[in-house]
Scaffold this active site. Sequence first.
Site, PDB file in Angstrom:
ATOM      1  N   LYS A 252      62.952  21.294 -26.071  1.00 25.81           N
ATOM      2  CA  LYS A 252      61.599  21.208 -26.637  1.00 25.81           C
ATOM      3  C   LYS A 252      61.122  22.572 -27.164  1.00 25.81           C
ATOM      4  O   LYS A 252      60.593  22.647 -28.254  1.00 25.81           O
ATOM      5  CB  LYS A 252      60.595  20.714 -25.581  1.00 25.81           C
ATOM      6  CG  LYS A 252      60.858  19.323 -25.056  1.00 25.81           C
ATOM      7  CD  LYS A 252      59.708  18.849 -24.174  1.00 25.81           C
ATOM      8  CE  LYS A 252      59.554  19.618 -22.882  1.00 25.81           C
ATOM      9  NZ  LYS A 252      60.633  19.411 -21.897  1.00 25.81           N
TER      10      LYS A 252
ATOM     11  N   ARG B 168      51.897  15.879 -19.618  1.00 24.43           N
ATOM     12  CA  ARG B 168      53.025  15.638 -18.724  1.00 24.43           C
ATOM     13  C   ARG B 168      52.715  14.578 -17.682  1.00 24.43           C
ATOM     14  O   ARG B 168      53.569  14.283 -16.830  1.00 24.43           O
ATOM     15  CB  ARG B 168      53.355  16.941 -18.017  1.00 24.43           C
ATOM     16  CG  ARG B 168      54.798  17.382 -18.128  1.00 24.43           C
ATOM     17  CD  ARG B 168      54.859  18.726 -17.437  1.00 24.43           C
ATOM     18  NE  ARG B 168      56.148  19.314 -17.319  1.00 24.43           N
ATOM     19  CZ  ARG B 168      56.601  20.303 -18.080  1.00 24.43           C
ATOM     20  NH1 ARG B 168      55.913  20.745 -19.080  1.00 24.43           N
ATOM     21  NH2 ARG B 168      57.774  20.831 -17.820  1.00 24.43           N
TER      22      ARG B 168
ATOM     23  N   ARG C 101      71.355  28.215 -19.527  1.00 25.93           N
ATOM     24  CA  ARG C 101      70.257  28.898 -20.204  1.00 25.93           C
ATOM     25  C   ARG C 101      70.245  30.343 -19.743  1.00 25.93           C
ATOM     26  O   ARG C 101      70.364  30.627 -18.552  1.00 25.93           O
ATOM     27  CB  ARG C 101      68.951  28.192 -19.809  1.00 25.93           C
ATOM     28  CG  ARG C 101      67.835  28.360 -20.754  1.00 25.93           C
ATOM     29  CD  ARG C 101      67.004  27.110 -20.948  1.00 25.93           C
ATOM     30  NE  ARG C 101      66.152  26.736 -19.818  1.00 25.93           N
ATOM     31  CZ  ARG C 101      65.277  25.713 -19.893  1.00 25.93           C
ATOM     32  NH1 ARG C 101      65.154  25.017 -20.991  1.00 25.93           N
ATOM     33  NH2 ARG C 101      64.541  25.398 -18.866  1.00 25.93           N
TER      34      ARG C 101
ATOM     35  N   ARG D 254      64.921  32.052 -16.015  1.00 21.05           N
ATOM     36  CA  ARG D 254      63.758  31.406 -15.411  1.00 21.05           C
ATOM     37  C   ARG D 254      63.992  31.129 -13.939  1.00 21.05           C
ATOM     38  O   ARG D 254      65.062  30.654 -13.559  1.00 21.05           O
ATOM     39  CB  ARG D 254      63.473  30.079 -16.154  1.00 21.05           C
ATOM     40  CG  ARG D 254      62.731  30.284 -17.443  1.00 21.05           C
ATOM     41  CD  ARG D 254      62.551  28.998 -18.190  1.00 21.05           C
ATOM     42  NE  ARG D 254      61.968  27.905 -17.416  1.00 21.05           N
ATOM     43  CZ  ARG D 254      61.464  26.804 -17.955  1.00 21.05           C
ATOM     44  NH1 ARG D 254      61.453  26.674 -19.270  1.00 21.05           N
ATOM     45  NH2 ARG D 254      60.972  25.855 -17.205  1.00 21.05           N
TER      46      ARG D 254
ATOM     47  N   ARG E  52      62.763  19.153 -10.802  1.00 16.48           N
ATOM     48  CA  ARG E  52      62.080  18.993 -12.093  1.00 16.48           C
ATOM     49  C   ARG E  52      62.450  17.668 -12.752  1.00 16.48           C
ATOM     50  O   ARG E  52      61.614  17.030 -13.382  1.00 16.48           O
ATOM     51  CB  ARG E  52      62.369  20.186 -12.999  1.00 16.48           C
ATOM     52  CG  ARG E  52      61.549  21.411 -12.560  1.00 16.48           C
ATOM     53  CD  ARG E  52      62.136  22.703 -13.059  1.00 16.48           C
ATOM     54  NE  ARG E  52      62.193  22.773 -14.492  1.00 16.48           N
ATOM     55  CZ  ARG E  52      63.097  23.487 -15.170  1.00 16.48           C
ATOM     56  NH1 ARG E  52      64.010  24.171 -14.538  1.00 16.48           N
ATOM     57  NH2 ARG E  52      63.063  23.507 -16.484  1.00 16.48           N
TER      58      ARG E  52
HETATM   59  P1  AMP Z   1      58.098  24.011 -19.178  1.00 18.13           P
HETATM   60  O1  AMP Z   1      58.278  25.373 -19.742  1.00 18.13           O
HETATM   61  O2  AMP Z   1      57.364  23.082 -20.100  1.00 18.13           O
HETATM   62  O3  AMP Z   1      59.363  23.424 -18.648  1.00 18.13           O
HETATM   63  O4  AMP Z   1      57.123  24.173 -17.911  1.00 18.13           O
HETATM   64  C1  AMP Z   1      57.509  24.972 -16.799  1.00 18.13           C
HETATM   65  C2  AMP Z   1      56.674  24.608 -15.595  1.00 18.13           C
HETATM   66  O5  AMP Z   1      55.283  24.843 -15.882  1.00 18.13           O
HETATM   67  C3  AMP Z   1      56.735  23.157 -15.156  1.00 18.13           C
HETATM   68  O6  AMP Z   1      57.844  22.902 -14.323  1.00 18.13           O
HETATM   69  C4  AMP Z   1      55.406  23.022 -14.401  1.00 18.13           C
HETATM   70  O7  AMP Z   1      55.464  23.653 -13.142  1.00 18.13           O
HETATM   71  C5  AMP Z   1      54.473  23.848 -15.261  1.00 18.13           C
HETATM   72  N1  AMP Z   1      53.852  23.042 -16.344  1.00 18.13           N
HETATM   73  C6  AMP Z   1      54.013  23.217 -17.691  1.00 18.13           C
HETATM   74  N2  AMP Z   1      53.306  22.311 -18.384  1.00 18.13           N
HETATM   75  C7  AMP Z   1      52.681  21.544 -17.464  1.00 18.13           C
HETATM   76  C8  AMP Z   1      51.825  20.404 -17.540  1.00 18.13           C
HETATM   77  N3  AMP Z   1      51.465  19.879 -18.733  1.00 18.13           N
HETATM   78  N4  AMP Z   1      51.377  19.876 -16.380  1.00 18.13           N
HETATM   79  C9  AMP Z   1      51.717  20.389 -15.182  1.00 18.13           C
HETATM   80  N5  AMP Z   1      52.539  21.435 -15.034  1.00 18.13           N
HETATM   81  C10 AMP Z   1      53.027  22.019 -16.158  1.00 18.13           C
END
Ligand code: AMP
Length: 187
Positions: A13, A88, A127, A131, A142
Amino acid sequence: MKLILFGPPGAGKGTQAEKVSSHYNIPHLSTGNIFRYNIKNETELGKKVKSILDAGELVPDETVVDLVVDELQDKKYDNGYILDGFPRTIPQAEALDKYLSSKGTAIDLFLNLEVPEQELIDRILSRADGRSDDTPEKIKTRLAVYHKQTAPVLNYYKEQDKVQKIDGVGSINEIFERIKKALEKVK
Ligand code: AMP
Protein backbone atom coordinates in the site's frame (compact mmCIF):
# COMPACT_ATOMS: atom_id res chain seq x y z
CA MET A 1 -10.02 12.27 -6.67
CA LYS A 2 -10.53 10.85 -3.19
CA LEU A 3 -9.15 7.35 -2.91
CA ILE A 4 -8.67 4.63 -0.35
CA LEU A 5 -5.86 2.16 -0.88
CA PHE A 6 -6.74 -0.94 1.07
CA GLY A 7 -5.11 -4.30 1.66
CA PRO A 8 -3.43 -6.49 4.28
CA PRO A 9 -0.06 -5.65 5.84
CA GLY A 10 2.69 -6.22 3.30
CA ALA A 11 0.43 -5.74 0.27
CA GLY A 12 2.45 -2.76 -0.93
CA LYS A 13 0.00 0.00 0.00
CA GLY A 14 2.70 2.49 0.99
CA THR A 15 4.73 1.97 -2.17
CA GLN A 16 1.74 2.21 -4.50
CA ALA A 17 0.20 5.15 -2.62
CA GLU A 18 3.47 7.07 -3.12
CA LYS A 19 3.33 6.37 -6.86
CA VAL A 20 -0.31 7.41 -7.13
CA SER A 21 0.46 10.54 -5.13
CA SER A 22 3.26 11.70 -7.41
CA HIS A 23 1.59 10.66 -10.69
CA TYR A 24 -1.75 12.33 -9.97
CA ASN A 25 -0.32 15.08 -7.80
CA ILE A 26 -2.54 14.36 -4.80
CA PRO A 27 -1.30 14.04 -1.21
CA HIS A 28 -0.71 10.66 0.36
CA LEU A 29 -2.14 10.34 3.86
CA SER A 30 -0.71 7.36 5.73
CA THR A 31 -1.81 7.02 9.35
CA GLY A 32 1.01 4.51 9.95
CA ASN A 33 3.60 7.06 8.71
CA ILE A 34 2.09 9.75 10.95
CA PHE A 35 2.28 7.44 13.96
CA ARG A 36 5.86 6.41 13.18
CA TYR A 37 6.88 10.06 12.76
CA ASN A 38 5.35 10.91 16.14
CA ILE A 39 7.05 7.95 17.83
CA LYS A 40 10.41 8.94 16.37
CA ASN A 41 9.99 12.51 17.55
CA GLU A 42 8.69 11.42 20.96
CA THR A 43 5.58 13.61 20.82
CA GLU A 44 2.63 13.13 23.17
CA LEU A 45 0.83 11.17 20.44
CA GLY A 46 3.97 9.11 19.84
CA LYS A 47 4.24 8.16 23.50
CA LYS A 48 0.58 7.20 23.54
CA VAL A 49 0.73 4.86 20.53
CA LYS A 50 4.24 3.39 20.68
CA SER A 51 3.39 0.23 22.61
CA ILE A 52 0.34 -0.34 20.41
CA LEU A 53 2.34 -0.18 17.18
CA ASP A 54 5.09 -2.31 18.72
CA ALA A 55 2.52 -4.98 19.55
CA GLY A 56 0.96 -4.87 16.05
CA GLU A 57 -2.42 -3.91 17.50
CA LEU A 58 -4.70 -1.07 16.39
CA VAL A 59 -4.66 2.45 17.80
CA PRO A 60 -8.12 3.30 19.26
CA ASP A 61 -10.63 4.50 16.66
CA GLU A 62 -11.21 7.84 18.33
CA THR A 63 -7.51 8.73 18.26
CA VAL A 64 -7.16 7.79 14.59
CA VAL A 65 -10.38 9.49 13.48
CA ASP A 66 -9.51 12.73 15.30
CA LEU A 67 -6.08 12.67 13.70
CA VAL A 68 -7.40 12.10 10.17
CA VAL A 69 -10.26 14.60 10.40
CA ASP A 70 -7.85 17.19 11.75
CA GLU A 71 -5.34 16.48 9.00
CA LEU A 72 -7.97 16.65 6.23
CA GLN A 73 -8.73 20.28 7.19
CA ASP A 74 -5.47 21.25 5.53
CA LYS A 75 -6.07 22.97 2.19
CA LYS A 76 -3.63 20.66 0.47
CA TYR A 77 -6.33 17.95 0.59
CA ASP A 78 -8.95 20.09 -1.16
CA ASN A 79 -8.32 18.57 -4.59
CA GLY A 80 -8.26 14.96 -3.45
CA TYR A 81 -5.95 12.52 -1.73
CA ILE A 82 -5.05 8.89 -1.31
CA LEU A 83 -5.65 7.32 2.10
CA ASP A 84 -3.33 4.46 3.05
CA GLY A 85 -3.94 2.45 6.22
CA PHE A 86 -7.18 4.23 7.01
CA PRO A 87 -10.01 3.35 7.52
CA ARG A 88 -9.03 0.11 9.26
CA THR A 89 -12.23 -0.67 11.16
CA ILE A 90 -15.95 -0.27 10.46
CA PRO A 91 -16.32 2.59 12.98
CA GLN A 92 -13.45 4.41 11.25
CA ALA A 93 -15.13 3.95 7.85
CA GLU A 94 -18.42 5.23 9.24
CA ALA A 95 -16.72 8.24 10.81
CA LEU A 96 -14.95 9.03 7.55
CA ASP A 97 -18.20 8.81 5.58
CA LYS A 98 -19.95 11.02 8.10
CA TYR A 99 -17.20 13.61 7.92
CA LEU A 100 -17.13 13.60 4.12
CA SER A 101 -20.89 13.82 3.76
CA SER A 102 -20.92 16.80 6.15
CA LYS A 103 -18.66 18.43 3.56
CA GLY A 104 -20.95 17.35 0.71
CA THR A 105 -18.45 14.89 -0.67
CA ALA A 106 -17.54 11.19 -0.64
CA ILE A 107 -14.82 8.67 -1.47
CA ASP A 108 -14.60 8.04 -5.22
CA LEU A 109 -12.92 4.66 -5.26
CA PHE A 110 -11.69 1.97 -2.90
CA LEU A 111 -8.76 0.04 -4.33
CA ASN A 112 -8.30 -3.40 -2.80
CA LEU A 113 -4.76 -4.73 -3.26
CA GLU A 114 -4.95 -8.51 -3.31
CA VAL A 115 -1.88 -10.55 -2.34
CA PRO A 116 -1.74 -14.20 -1.16
CA GLU A 117 -0.96 -14.63 2.54
CA GLN A 118 2.40 -16.43 2.21
CA GLU A 119 3.66 -13.74 -0.14
CA LEU A 120 2.66 -11.08 2.41
CA ILE A 121 4.74 -12.75 5.09
CA ASP A 122 7.75 -13.17 2.77
CA ARG A 123 7.54 -9.54 1.69
CA ILE A 124 7.33 -8.16 5.21
CA LEU A 125 10.23 -10.28 6.39
CA SER A 126 12.39 -9.07 3.52
CA ARG A 127 11.39 -5.43 4.02
CA ALA A 128 14.53 -3.44 4.71
CA ASP A 129 13.15 -0.43 6.56
CA GLY A 130 13.70 -1.81 10.08
CA ARG A 131 10.16 -1.44 11.38
CA SER A 132 9.80 -2.72 14.93
CA ASP A 133 6.56 -4.47 13.95
CA ASP A 134 8.11 -6.41 11.05
CA THR A 135 9.07 -9.54 13.04
CA PRO A 136 7.47 -12.99 12.52
CA GLU A 137 5.54 -12.77 15.80
CA LYS A 138 4.20 -9.26 15.12
CA ILE A 139 3.29 -10.15 11.56
CA LYS A 140 1.11 -12.94 12.88
CA THR A 141 -0.67 -10.48 15.16
CA ARG A 142 -1.05 -7.88 12.39
CA LEU A 143 -2.52 -10.42 9.98
CA ALA A 144 -4.93 -11.68 12.65
CA VAL A 145 -5.96 -8.10 13.44
CA TYR A 146 -6.41 -7.48 9.72
CA HIS A 147 -8.70 -10.49 9.27
CA LYS A 148 -10.77 -9.75 12.33
CA GLN A 149 -11.07 -5.97 12.42
CA THR A 150 -10.00 -4.60 9.05
CA ALA A 151 -11.25 -7.04 6.40
CA PRO A 152 -14.93 -6.18 7.15
CA VAL A 153 -14.21 -2.67 5.85
CA LEU A 154 -14.00 -4.20 2.37
CA ASN A 155 -17.63 -5.34 2.55
CA TYR A 156 -18.68 -1.96 3.86
CA TYR A 157 -17.40 -0.31 0.65
CA LYS A 158 -18.66 -3.18 -1.51
CA GLU A 159 -22.13 -2.29 -0.33
CA GLN A 160 -21.48 1.21 -1.63
CA ASP A 161 -20.26 -0.22 -4.92
CA LYS A 162 -16.92 1.58 -4.59
CA VAL A 163 -14.52 -1.38 -4.65
CA GLN A 164 -12.09 -2.04 -7.45
CA LYS A 165 -9.85 -5.03 -6.93
CA ILE A 166 -6.22 -4.86 -7.96
CA ASP A 167 -4.00 -7.89 -8.44
CA GLY A 168 -1.13 -7.06 -6.08
CA VAL A 169 1.29 -9.70 -7.37
CA GLY A 170 3.97 -8.59 -9.81
CA SER A 171 6.53 -5.82 -10.12
CA ILE A 172 5.88 -2.42 -8.57
CA ASN A 173 5.35 -0.96 -12.04
CA GLU A 174 3.02 -3.74 -13.20
CA ILE A 175 0.84 -3.19 -10.17
CA PHE A 176 0.90 0.57 -10.64
CA GLU A 177 -0.24 0.13 -14.29
CA ARG A 178 -3.26 -1.85 -13.00
CA ILE A 179 -4.06 0.92 -10.55
CA LYS A 180 -3.83 3.59 -13.27
CA LYS A 181 -6.22 1.57 -15.40
CA ALA A 182 -8.70 1.36 -12.52
CA LEU A 183 -8.42 5.10 -12.00
CA GLU A 184 -9.26 5.92 -15.63
CA LYS A 185 -12.88 5.47 -14.65
CA VAL A 186 -12.70 8.02 -11.83
CA LYS A 187 -11.68 11.37 -13.31
P1 AMP B 1 0.74 0.73 8.64
O1 AMP B 1 1.96 1.52 8.35
O2 AMP B 1 -0.48 1.21 7.90
O3 AMP B 1 0.95 -0.75 8.50
O4 AMP B 1 0.39 0.97 10.19
C1 AMP B 1 1.31 0.60 11.21
C2 AMP B 1 0.60 0.51 12.53
O5 AMP B 1 0.03 1.79 12.87
C3 AMP B 1 -0.57 -0.46 12.60
O6 AMP B 1 -0.15 -1.78 12.86
C4 AMP B 1 -1.37 0.13 13.76
O7 AMP B 1 -0.76 -0.15 15.00
C5 AMP B 1 -1.22 1.62 13.53
N1 AMP B 1 -2.27 2.15 12.63
C6 AMP B 1 -2.09 2.71 11.40
N2 AMP B 1 -3.26 3.09 10.86
C7 AMP B 1 -4.21 2.77 11.77
C8 AMP B 1 -5.63 2.87 11.79
N3 AMP B 1 -6.31 3.40 10.75
N4 AMP B 1 -6.27 2.42 12.89
C9 AMP B 1 -5.61 1.90 13.94
N5 AMP B 1 -4.28 1.75 13.98
C10 AMP B 1 -3.57 2.17 12.90
